[in-house]
Design a protein around this motif. Structure first.
Motif: not given
Length: 140
Positions: A16-18, A23-27, A41-48, A50-54
């Protein structure tokens, strides 16, 4: 998406993480010309992510702590059980010894009553009934 992912050849935890990173790389690739749209958009998805991982890590640690606490409680109960079993065995052994001693002393008393001059004295007209010591003391 690579063919290995579709076949399930990636470890499930990271799949799921990969996929999210893919998806982020493609976007990012499609929106790299207009960086103002892309970066938000990319950083918002990345922060989300990160929050999920934490949150996932925090939940994993909490679950480990809970399992450890449960195991410690079970170990403590098992130790208490073993101590009570030993005490119970010891008490049963003591009951057996005391019962044997009581039987022996009752036999000694019966043997003594046969030869006791005080019990067979002619002055003693009243006999006092005595309950059998063995039956009155044994547990029912």
């Amino acid at each position: 998406m690579p063919e290995d992912w579709k076949k399930g050849n990636v470890v499930p935890i990271f799949k799921k993480e990969l996929f999210s990173c893919f998806k982020i790389s493609v976007l990012f690739y499609f929106f790299k010309e207009s960086s103002d749209k892309c970066c938000g958009f990319v950083f918002q998805g990345h922060e989300e992510d990160d929050r999920k991982v934490r949150r996932r890590e925090k939940n994993r640690v909490a679950a480990q702590r809970s399992r450890k606490k449960q195991t410690q409680k079970a170990d403590k109960l098992h130790e208490e059980y073993e101590c009570l079993e030993q005490e119970n065995t010891s008490l049963k052994r003591e009951i057996g010894k005391l019962t044997d001693e009581m039987k022996h002393l009752s036999e000694v008393l019966k043997d003594h009553e046969k030869i006791c001059p005080l019990l067979h004295c002619s002055v003693n007209f009243v006999t006092i009934p005595r309950p059998d010591a063995l039956t009155s003391c044994l547990p029912r």
